[in-house]
Motif scaffolding. Sequence first.
Motif, PDB file in Angstrom:
ATOM      1  N   GLY A 268     -36.360 -24.253  26.855  1.00 56.17           N
ATOM      2  CA  GLY A 268     -35.229 -24.983  27.648  1.00 56.17           C
ATOM      3  C   GLY A 268     -35.452 -25.627  28.977  1.00 56.17           C
ATOM      4  N   LEU A 269     -35.986 -24.300  29.850  1.00 58.26           N
ATOM      5  CA  LEU A 269     -36.111 -24.239  31.061  1.00 58.26           C
ATOM      6  C   LEU A 269     -37.521 -25.308  31.245  1.00 58.26           C
ATOM      7  CD1 LEU A 269     -35.282 -23.568  34.189  1.00 58.26           C
ATOM      8  CD2 LEU A 269     -36.701 -21.589  33.907  1.00 58.26           C
ATOM      9  N   ILE A 270     -38.484 -24.939  30.750  1.00 52.52           N
ATOM     10  CA  ILE A 270     -39.828 -25.611  30.765  1.00 52.52           C
ATOM     11  C   ILE A 270     -39.545 -27.077  30.415  1.00 52.52           C
ATOM     12  CG2 ILE A 270     -42.156 -25.939  29.872  1.00 52.52           C
ATOM     13  CD1 ILE A 270     -41.902 -22.943  29.122  1.00 52.52           C
ATOM     14  N   GLU A 271     -38.682 -27.551  29.588  1.00 50.24           N
ATOM     15  CA  GLU A 271     -38.458 -29.056  29.004  1.00 50.24           C
ATOM     16  C   GLU A 271     -37.540 -29.675  30.092  1.00 50.24           C
ATOM     17  OE1 GLU A 271     -36.756 -28.225  25.166  1.00 50.24           O
ATOM     18  OE2 GLU A 271     -38.573 -27.753  24.401  1.00 50.24           O
ATOM     19  N   HIS A 272     -36.632 -28.903  30.614  1.00 44.51           N
ATOM     20  CA  HIS A 272     -36.000 -29.561  31.664  1.00 44.51           C
ATOM     21  C   HIS A 272     -36.839 -29.770  32.904  1.00 44.51           C
ATOM     22  CE1 HIS A 272     -32.132 -28.350  29.576  1.00 44.51           C
ATOM     23  NE2 HIS A 272     -31.655 -29.384  30.263  1.00 44.51           N
ATOM     24  N   ASN A 273     -37.460 -28.874  33.317  1.00 45.09           N
ATOM     25  CA  ASN A 273     -38.643 -29.070  34.238  1.00 45.09           C
ATOM     26  C   ASN A 273     -39.516 -30.049  34.114  1.00 45.09           C
ATOM     27  OD1 ASN A 273     -39.678 -28.123  36.953  1.00 45.09           O
ATOM     28  ND2 ASN A 273     -41.466 -27.184  35.785  1.00 45.09           N
ATOM     29  N   LEU A 274     -40.080 -30.262  32.851  1.00 46.44           N
ATOM     30  CA  LEU A 274     -40.820 -31.486  32.734  1.00 46.44           C
ATOM     31  C   LEU A 274     -40.032 -32.612  32.947  1.00 46.44           C
ATOM     32  CD1 LEU A 274     -42.540 -30.383  29.474  1.00 46.44           C
ATOM     33  CD2 LEU A 274     -43.616 -30.614  31.600  1.00 46.44           C
ATOM     34  N   GLU A 275     -38.931 -32.901  32.442  1.00 47.43           N
ATOM     35  CA  GLU A 275     -37.872 -33.950  32.612  1.00 47.43           C
ATOM     36  C   GLU A 275     -37.711 -34.387  33.997  1.00 47.43           C
ATOM     37  OE1 GLU A 275     -33.993 -36.173  30.460  1.00 47.43           O
ATOM     38  OE2 GLU A 275     -34.433 -34.097  30.197  1.00 47.43           O
ATOM     39  N   LEU A 276     -37.499 -33.253  34.735  1.00 47.67           N
ATOM     40  CA  LEU A 276     -36.949 -33.590  36.108  1.00 47.67           C
ATOM     41  C   LEU A 276     -38.423 -33.813  36.836  1.00 47.67           C
ATOM     42  CD1 LEU A 276     -35.163 -33.154  38.500  1.00 47.67           C
ATOM     43  CD2 LEU A 276     -35.730 -30.870  38.477  1.00 47.67           C
ATOM     44  N   ASN A 277     -39.412 -33.265  36.552  1.00 45.79           N
ATOM     45  CA  ASN A 277     -40.586 -33.628  37.282  1.00 45.79           C
ATOM     46  C   ASN A 277     -40.978 -35.139  37.171  1.00 45.79           C
ATOM     47  OD1 ASN A 277     -40.953 -31.170  38.425  1.00 45.79           O
ATOM     48  ND2 ASN A 277     -42.717 -30.423  36.815  1.00 45.79           N
ATOM     49  N   ASP A 278     -40.740 -35.734  35.925  1.00 46.72           N
ATOM     50  CA  ASP A 278     -40.831 -36.956  35.682  1.00 46.72           C
ATOM     51  C   ASP A 278     -40.207 -38.101  36.247  1.00 46.72           C
ATOM     52  OD1 ASP A 278     -42.099 -39.406  33.593  1.00 46.72           O
ATOM     53  OD2 ASP A 278     -40.115 -39.538  33.256  1.00 46.72           O
ATOM     54  N   VAL A 279     -38.899 -37.926  36.351  1.00 40.90           N
ATOM     55  CA  VAL A 279     -37.955 -38.454  37.213  1.00 40.90           C
ATOM     56  C   VAL A 279     -38.311 -38.432  38.773  1.00 40.90           C
ATOM     57  CG1 VAL A 279     -35.713 -38.955  37.946  1.00 40.90           C
ATOM     58  CG2 VAL A 279     -36.226 -38.483  35.620  1.00 40.90           C
ATOM     59  N   LEU A 280     -38.458 -37.309  39.178  1.00 45.90           N
ATOM     60  CA  LEU A 280     -38.853 -37.074  40.647  1.00 45.90           C
ATOM     61  C   LEU A 280     -40.349 -37.758  40.874  1.00 45.90           C
ATOM     62  CD1 LEU A 280     -37.856 -33.533  41.261  1.00 45.90           C
ATOM     63  CD2 LEU A 280     -36.473 -35.551  42.097  1.00 45.90           C
ATOM     64  N   GLY A 281     -41.238 -37.714  40.084  1.00 42.51           N
ATOM     65  CA  GLY A 281     -42.664 -38.444  40.258  1.00 42.51           C
ATOM     66  C   GLY A 281     -42.330 -39.913  40.491  1.00 42.51           C
ATOM     67  N   ARG A 282     -41.441 -40.630  39.398  1.00 41.02           N
ATOM     68  CA  ARG A 282     -40.935 -41.958  39.685  1.00 41.02           C
ATOM     69  C   ARG A 282     -40.337 -42.199  40.895  1.00 41.02           C
ATOM     70  NH1 ARG A 282     -38.007 -43.586  35.027  1.00 41.02           N
ATOM     71  NH2 ARG A 282     -37.739 -41.358  34.479  1.00 41.02           N
ATOM     72  N   LEU A 283     -39.422 -41.444  41.333  1.00 40.96           N
ATOM     73  CA  LEU A 283     -38.833 -41.872  42.651  1.00 40.96           C
ATOM     74  C   LEU A 283     -39.724 -41.770  43.699  1.00 40.96           C
ATOM     75  CD1 LEU A 283     -36.241 -42.043  44.068  1.00 40.96           C
ATOM     76  CD2 LEU A 283     -35.433 -39.664  43.874  1.00 40.96           C
ATOM     77  N   SER A 284     -40.561 -40.585  43.730  1.00 39.82           N
ATOM     78  CA  SER A 284     -41.841 -40.521  44.894  1.00 39.82           C
ATOM     79  C   SER A 284     -42.514 -41.684  44.757  1.00 39.82           C
ATOM     80  CB  SER A 284     -42.347 -39.366  44.371  1.00 39.82           C
ATOM     81  OG  SER A 284     -43.531 -39.199  45.583  1.00 39.82           O
ATOM     82  N   MET A 285     -42.859 -42.308  43.678  1.00 43.14           N
ATOM     83  CA  MET A 285     -43.804 -43.502  43.942  1.00 43.14           C
ATOM     84  C   MET A 285     -42.982 -44.718  44.341  1.00 43.14           C
ATOM     85  SD  MET A 285     -46.725 -43.065  42.468  1.00 43.14           S
ATOM     86  CE  MET A 285     -47.131 -44.830  42.181  1.00 43.14           C
TER      87      MET A 285
END
Length: 240
Positions: A212-229
């Motif tokens: 669950g922690l891994i999956e939350h991290n993947l989802e968070l990284n995706d959103v933060l990556g789009r925000l960074s872009m």
Amino acid sequence: MGVDPNAPESIAARAGLALEAQGLLRKFDAARLEAEAALNLLSEPLEIEDWEEVRVGDVARVVGGGTPPSRDDANFGGGIPWITPKDLTVHQGRYIREGARSLSEGGLAVSSAKLLPKDAVLVSSRAPIGLVAIAAQPLATNQGIRSLVFDDTQDPVFWYYLLRQSTATLDAHANGSTFREISGGSIANLVFAVPPLAEQRRIAETLSRIDGLIEHNLELNDVLGRLSMRGSHYAVRRSE
């Protein structure tokens, strides 16, 4: 002229992603605490005296998949998710909801594919052999996947973890030299040592906290990556 960071659509896009990231950060913090508790449990020895050897076919239906005729476009693009081994190779996480393609009701009817229930455990039976996922909703697969529909004496999430670490066992029972495949019958005849249902659920819940922690991290990284872009699009508007 560069992107105007103060244009209404730019501000709205950033604000939307920031709000989504804030929500995911809260979920991530909760998942982290769950994972920390799981780490303590995983450090303890397991009681294995009451584990018993179980033949897969005695506790689960092994269901094959299928592909409708590709010459008829009407067989595809419907509302039935259709999973292939290729989908499993790019999938991350325990649960899979959809693949690259879907089937229509007619496509399902003219193929050997079956509509699988939620929580069916999918196992790739062709190269790469042994990729595993859990159906997040009713779906179908092609013939490169064998699915296990467990009875109520077994916990499918526990079996997901058991099969995920059994790639070597699955591959050892595959046939063929250039085109290797494990049959549904071979999967049904596999025997594993498993605990009683209550212990299966405890183990599955503990391991799920980690994932669950891994999956939350993947989802968070995706959103933060789009925000960074979005941030990298900032440019000072040239004077006219």
